[in-house]
Write a protein that holds these residues in place. Structure first.
Motif, PDB file in Angstrom:
ATOM      1  N   HIS A  34      28.398 -20.857 -26.097  1.00  0.00           N
ATOM      2  CA  HIS A  34      29.655 -20.126 -25.923  1.00  0.00           C
ATOM      3  C   HIS A  34      29.482 -18.939 -24.972  1.00  0.00           C
ATOM      4  O   HIS A  34      28.647 -18.066 -25.190  1.00  0.00           O
ATOM      5  N   PRO A  35      30.304 -18.883 -23.914  1.00  0.00           N
ATOM      6  CA  PRO A  35      30.165 -17.790 -22.939  1.00  0.00           C
ATOM      7  C   PRO A  35      30.469 -16.407 -23.511  1.00  0.00           C
ATOM      8  O   PRO A  35      29.943 -15.412 -23.008  1.00  0.00           O
ATOM      9  N   LEU A  36      31.283 -16.308 -24.541  1.00  0.00           N
ATOM     10  CA  LEU A  36      31.602 -15.004 -25.122  1.00  0.00           C
ATOM     11  C   LEU A  36      30.501 -14.504 -26.055  1.00  0.00           C
ATOM     12  O   LEU A  36      30.557 -13.367 -26.522  1.00  0.00           O
ATOM     13  N   HIS A  37      29.505 -15.333 -26.317  1.00  0.00           N
ATOM     14  CA  HIS A  37      28.368 -14.936 -27.143  1.00  0.00           C
ATOM     15  C   HIS A  37      27.066 -14.975 -26.341  1.00  0.00           C
ATOM     16  O   HIS A  37      25.995 -15.149 -26.907  1.00  0.00           O
ATOM     17  N   GLY A  38      27.189 -14.806 -25.047  1.00  0.00           N
ATOM     18  CA  GLY A  38      26.002 -14.735 -24.203  1.00  0.00           C
ATOM     19  C   GLY A  38      25.502 -16.052 -23.674  1.00  0.00           C
ATOM     20  O   GLY A  38      24.428 -16.102 -23.080  1.00  0.00           O
ATOM     21  N   GLN A  72      33.403 -18.575 -10.828  1.00  0.00           N
ATOM     22  CA  GLN A  72      34.685 -17.896 -10.774  1.00  0.00           C
ATOM     23  C   GLN A  72      35.570 -18.277 -11.964  1.00  0.00           C
ATOM     24  O   GLN A  72      35.295 -19.238 -12.674  1.00  0.00           O
ATOM     25  N   GLY A  73      36.641 -17.504 -12.161  1.00  0.00           N
ATOM     26  CA  GLY A  73      37.570 -17.764 -13.253  1.00  0.00           C
ATOM     27  C   GLY A  73      37.258 -16.929 -14.469  1.00  0.00           C
ATOM     28  O   GLY A  73      36.436 -16.004 -14.431  1.00  0.00           O
ATOM     29  N   ARG A  74      37.909 -17.257 -15.560  1.00  0.00           N
ATOM     30  CA  ARG A  74      37.698 -16.533 -16.810  1.00  0.00           C
ATOM     31  C   ARG A  74      37.753 -17.498 -17.986  1.00  0.00           C
ATOM     32  O   ARG A  74      38.323 -18.588 -17.888  1.00  0.00           O
ATOM     33  N   TYR A  75      37.175 -17.078 -19.083  1.00  0.00           N
ATOM     34  CA  TYR A  75      37.111 -17.916 -20.287  1.00  0.00           C
ATOM     35  C   TYR A  75      38.507 -18.407 -20.676  1.00  0.00           C
ATOM     36  O   TYR A  75      39.483 -17.651 -20.639  1.00  0.00           O
ATOM     37  N   ASP A  76      38.581 -19.672 -21.101  1.00  0.00           N
ATOM     38  CA  ASP A  76      39.881 -20.287 -21.355  1.00  0.00           C
ATOM     39  C   ASP A  76      39.957 -20.938 -22.733  1.00  0.00           C
ATOM     40  O   ASP A  76      40.667 -21.929 -22.913  1.00  0.00           O
ATOM     41  N   GLY A  77      39.199 -20.443 -23.680  1.00  0.00           N
ATOM     42  CA  GLY A  77      39.333 -20.915 -25.053  1.00  0.00           C
ATOM     43  C   GLY A  77      38.854 -22.325 -25.301  1.00  0.00           C
ATOM     44  O   GLY A  77      39.180 -22.922 -26.321  1.00  0.00           O
ATOM     45  N   GLY A  78      38.095 -22.879 -24.376  1.00  0.00           N
ATOM     46  CA  GLY A  78      37.561 -24.228 -24.537  1.00  0.00           C
ATOM     47  C   GLY A  78      38.269 -25.269 -23.691  1.00  0.00           C
ATOM     48  O   GLY A  78      37.642 -26.221 -23.225  1.00  0.00           O
ATOM     49  N   ILE A  79      39.568 -25.104 -23.473  1.00  0.00           N
ATOM     50  CA  ILE A  79      40.325 -26.098 -22.707  1.00  0.00           C
ATOM     51  C   ILE A  79      39.860 -26.119 -21.257  1.00  0.00           C
ATOM     52  O   ILE A  79      39.516 -27.178 -20.708  1.00  0.00           O
ATOM     53  N   GLY A  80      39.829 -24.963 -20.622  1.00  0.00           N
ATOM     54  CA  GLY A  80      39.367 -24.895 -19.249  1.00  0.00           C
ATOM     55  C   GLY A  80      37.909 -25.263 -19.114  1.00  0.00           C
ATOM     56  O   GLY A  80      37.497 -25.827 -18.092  1.00  0.00           O
ATOM     57  N   GLU A  81      37.122 -24.953 -20.137  1.00  0.00           N
ATOM     58  CA  GLU A  81      35.697 -25.257 -20.097  1.00  0.00           C
ATOM     59  C   GLU A  81      35.434 -26.766 -20.114  1.00  0.00           C
ATOM     60  O   GLU A  81      34.465 -27.239 -19.512  1.00  0.00           O
ATOM     61  N   ALA A 105      24.502 -33.656 -22.549  1.00  0.00           N
ATOM     62  CA  ALA A 105      23.802 -32.930 -23.601  1.00  0.00           C
ATOM     63  C   ALA A 105      24.408 -31.541 -23.714  1.00  0.00           C
ATOM     64  O   ALA A 105      24.666 -30.889 -22.692  1.00  0.00           O
ATOM     65  N   GLY A 106      24.645 -31.099 -24.932  1.00  0.00           N
ATOM     66  CA  GLY A 106      25.215 -29.769 -25.129  1.00  0.00           C
ATOM     67  C   GLY A 106      24.639 -29.098 -26.358  1.00  0.00           C
ATOM     68  O   GLY A 106      24.233 -29.755 -27.315  1.00  0.00           O
ATOM     69  N   TYR A 107      24.616 -27.783 -26.303  1.00  0.00           N
ATOM     70  CA  TYR A 107      24.085 -26.971 -27.398  1.00  0.00           C
ATOM     71  C   TYR A 107      25.190 -26.073 -27.929  1.00  0.00           C
ATOM     72  O   TYR A 107      25.848 -25.359 -27.164  1.00  0.00           O
ATOM     73  N   SER A 108      25.430 -26.118 -29.238  1.00  0.00           N
ATOM     74  CA  SER A 108      26.422 -25.304 -29.925  1.00  0.00           C
ATOM     75  C   SER A 108      27.811 -25.550 -29.316  1.00  0.00           C
ATOM     76  O   SER A 108      28.279 -26.682 -29.305  1.00  0.00           O
TER      77      SER A 108
END
Length: 241
Positions: A34-38, A72-81, A105-108
């Protein structure tokens, strides 16, 4: 070409990419927490999975989602990600038109994004989900799950509790033609501070077994390339979510 920039849906995205010398090499996309948790592409677990795929002869990409690092851009709550992940996959497939297979492959939080991408891209042949946040996100969209994969949990994980992940695994294993390879590390918490290489070993064991049984009758034909000098980053060991 380890450092790359490519077009995303909300601006350019930054990544690190290893290109195999084999034009038919399999592809792997690795997605960070998660980008908001580092969480960034330099997260230790993300980086370790990237390196192991590279050692196995894959062309592999890890990248920063929107608003992370130089992306670029900003966090989008998962949808944009999820759209960012699709753009990363598009870029990698564009320069690898003859690839033999595709893994994610993904973590968390990255595991959640990866599984969402799985439902949108039928060409994905296998997946790795480390500590999927099944207590925070609804994974009922995996109905049905398109293919089998590997799921990893930590026995002391308070962020992605093992009982919830186990319940998800059991539910997926009731689906036709889907088998989840479930690996539990009893002493691990959400950070997996002592288990990075064990996760990489589990990844390699699962992928090579699947390739042998389903994908590649002669997996030895995929030669592991000499590792390029992609300096190990400073990892965000405390990145979670």
């Amino acid at each position: 070409m380890p450092e790359v920039m490519f077009a995303g849906p909300d601006g350019r995205l930054e990544g690190h990419y290893h290109h195999s010398e084999d034009p038919n090499a399999p592809l792997a996309l690795v997605i960070h927490p998660h980008p908001l948790h580092g969480g960034t592409m330099n997260n230790r677990i993300t980086y370790t999975m990237y390196r192991r795929f590279q050692m196995m002869g894959f062309s592999v990409l890890r990248y920063n989602s929107r608003g992370v690092g130089r992306s670029q851009g900003r966090y989008d709550g998962g949808i944009g990600e999820i759209s960012d992940a699709a753009a990363a996959l598009d870029w990698m497939q564009m320069i690898n038109p003859n690839s033999s297979e595709l893994w994610i492959a993904g973590y968390s939080f990255g595991a959640f994004v990866g599984m969402q991408l799985l439902m949108r891209r039928p060409e994905i042949r296998g997946w790795i989900s480390v500590a999927p946040p099944a207590d925070d996100y609804d994974f009922n969209f995996l109905a049905p799950c398109p293919c089998s994969g590997l799921m990893i949990a930590g026995g002391r994980d308070n962020m992605a509790p093992e009982p919830v992940i186990r319940k998800l695994v059991e539910k997926l294993n009731t689906q036709k033609n889907v088998t989840v390879d479930y690996r539990l590390f009893p002493e691990a918490d959400h950070i997996f501070s002592q288990q990075a290489e064990l996760i990489a070993d589990a990844l390699e064991d699962h992928v090579t077994t699947r390739q042998k049984n389903l994908f590649a009758p002669e997996p030895a034909s995929i030669a592991a390339p000499a590792l390029e000098h992609d300096a190990e980053p400073e990892h965000e060991a405390e990145a979670i979510g």
